[in-house]
Design an enzyme around this catalytic site. Sequence first.
Site, short mmCIF file in Angstrom:
data_model
loop_
_atom_site.label_atom_id
_atom_site.label_comp_id
_atom_site.label_asym_id
_atom_site.label_seq_id
_atom_site.Cartn_x
_atom_site.Cartn_y
_atom_site.Cartn_z
N ASN A 4 -2.10 12.88 -2.84
CA ASN A 4 -3.93 13.53 -3.63
C ASN A 4 -3.62 14.19 -4.15
O ASN A 4 -4.07 15.61 -4.47
CB ASN A 4 -4.76 12.20 -4.45
CG ASN A 4 -4.55 11.43 -5.22
OD1 ASN A 4 -4.03 11.50 -6.79
ND2 ASN A 4 -5.59 10.45 -5.00
N GLU B 191 -5.11 2.60 -4.29
CA GLU B 191 -3.07 2.12 -4.29
C GLU B 191 -2.84 0.89 -3.44
O GLU B 191 -1.52 1.24 -3.32
CB GLU B 191 -2.90 3.53 -3.24
CG GLU B 191 -3.71 3.43 -1.62
CD GLU B 191 -4.61 4.34 -1.69
OE1 GLU B 191 -4.97 3.79 -0.58
OE2 GLU B 191 -5.20 4.17 -2.19
N HIS C 277 -4.59 15.22 -8.89
CA HIS C 277 -3.81 13.67 -8.95
C HIS C 277 -3.61 13.38 -10.29
O HIS C 277 -3.64 12.18 -10.75
CB HIS C 277 -6.06 13.33 -9.58
CG HIS C 277 -6.93 13.38 -8.30
ND1 HIS C 277 -7.31 12.20 -7.96
CD2 HIS C 277 -7.75 14.45 -8.02
CE1 HIS C 277 -8.38 12.46 -6.79
NE2 HIS C 277 -9.05 13.70 -6.92
N ASP D 218 -1.43 9.31 -10.50
CA ASP D 218 -1.54 8.60 -11.21
C ASP D 218 -0.10 8.66 -11.50
O ASP D 218 0.14 7.17 -11.57
CB ASP D 218 -2.20 8.86 -12.29
CG ASP D 218 -3.37 8.99 -12.47
OD1 ASP D 218 -4.44 8.51 -11.21
OD2 ASP D 218 -4.13 9.72 -12.90
N ASP E 23 0.93 -1.07 -0.21
CA ASP E 23 0.16 -0.07 0.29
C ASP E 23 1.14 1.33 0.29
O ASP E 23 1.88 1.56 0.54
CB ASP E 23 -0.69 0.05 0.97
CG ASP E 23 -1.71 1.15 1.25
OD1 ASP E 23 -2.95 1.28 0.63
OD2 ASP E 23 -1.45 1.91 1.65
#
Length: 337
Positions: free
Chosen positions: A207, A243, A212, A216, A199
């Site tokens: 984020n 994630e 965002h 990404d 994780d």
Amino acid sequence: MTTPETQLKTIEALSPDRGFAVSLMRHLVVPTFVLDANCRVIIWNKACERLTGVKADEVVGSSRHRLAFYGKDRPTLADLIAQQRFDEAEGLYADYDLTSNNEHGFHAENWCVMPRVRTRQYLHIDAGPIFDSDGKLLAVIETLRDMTVQKEAQEELQRLASRDSLTGLANRRAFDEHIGNEWTRGRQSDHLVSVMMLDVDHFKQFNDTYGHPQGDACLKSVASVLAGAAARSGDLVSRYGGEEFVLVLPGTTEEGAMVVAERIRAAVAGLRIPNEASKHDGMLTVSIGVATGDPSSVTQEVLLQRADEALYRAKHAGRNRVGVARDEADCDVASAT
């Protein structure tokens, strides 16, 4: 479906002159060859010459036709029919139609390397025997259709259906299928399977802080590290959701999995991706949970749960750590170095 046997009978019905029938067969636009009962080529038509790059006078009267399709000497479908070796066909072809095959016709598909023209083509193959009035085998006809474009399109669709669109890693669907297959193999071969749950630490805050698009890009960077860690045949890394990622390492002991996990943790930290929510030098980190089990004594669901619990403990202990599930009720956490 028109079988090779039907084709020949239709051709012969057009004229009592067998020579005309043979000539017509040789000029069919469909690649076709005919073997006698001893697997020697008696017809190798012009379309077959164009497909393989092998001329008729090179193979007629011999059994050298096999090398036109493969880099090594192995039987064609027509050879198997002539020799009544039907039980070998399924193991030799990528797709062998068991349901519709019968004494009148056999159907298969396979990748062929075409050594002479140096191309790799996916061929649909129809083959059927020709008997005389007494039931004696006279010949076997094989016709070929180039299905390379269709097969490549199908494989690309399958690849896209099994890939996560953002990271390019296997998606959840591909993971579920893969781990099921590995569990079956593990029970048969009596080897351990290690599972890793990973994780990205503080990803929501990442984020929120950087946006965002940067989120990404962060996931793609982590995915690249993971893809490099799952390098062996049978290893799989998948985006499990958001994630979170999961790795399957067949035939890997707990100690081996811990080495891989620590290498991944250090490699992600080494990317030096800023994350102001992190307490580890303000850099992006990951936490990893490891579980190892014997597929003959534990289910994949239980092992995944144990890896997830080990991940939770690693995060609870301060993140940027590797946790390992020692058994169903215990877990050790290794601090970051």
